[in-house]
Scaffold this motif. Structure first.
Motif: not given
Length: 151
Positions: A47-49, A95-102, A107-112
């Motif tokens: 993960t990352g920005m 991959v573009t992950a669909l952001p679920g909780p956590g 959280d808008g901090h890490l890229a999907p």
């Protein structure tokens, strides 16, 4: 199981790792990264920005061969015996992950966008307290053998 329980516990205790990718010109790139072990898929998710704009993300798109390592030194007074590391070599995909909780991007901090590593070879050094020393094995769909290296 791709990673043993001891290897999964080791990764869960680490805050960051390092990812080695290969640029299109053949030059290796090594970067510190955030990660998590995806138990459902038996992958390492990096993960990352601004992930989609990063060189490592673009490198994986041109050459999927990567290496990832997490390490620590919990007992420096013991020299080499106090070092632990887990190296995972494999094929990566973007991959573009669909952001679920956590999840990344929730959280808008890490890229999907993430880099997902499918392990093919695992090298562990002093990761399992019941089996100190270096262990190496091939894993995944194309695993050929499991081998324990002498200490």
């Amino acid at each position: 199981m791709t990673l043993t329980e001891a290897e999964q516990r080791f990764l869960a205790a680490q805050r960051h790792g390092r990812l080695a990718t290969i640029a299109p010109d053949g030059i290796p790139q090594l970067k510190p990264v955030g990660f998590r072990y995806n138990q459902e898929l038996a992958t390492i998710d990096i993960t990352g920005m601004n992930m989609a704009q990063s060189a490592k993300y673009k490198n994986v798109q041109s050459n999927p061969n990567v290496a990832f390592v997490a390490d620590d030194v919990p007992a420096p007074q013991n020299g080499v015996a106090g070092v632990r590391f887990l190296e995972i070599r494999g094929a990566a995909e973007t991959v573009t992950a669909l952001p679920g909780p956590g999840e990344p991007g929730s959280d808008g901090h890490l890229a999907p966008e993430i880099i997902r590593i499918h392990p093919r070879r695992v090298l562990a050094f002093n990761v399992d307290p019941d089996r100190p020393g270096l262990e190496a094995r091939d894993v995944g769909e194309d695993a050929i053998y499991n081998a324990r290296w002498p200490e």
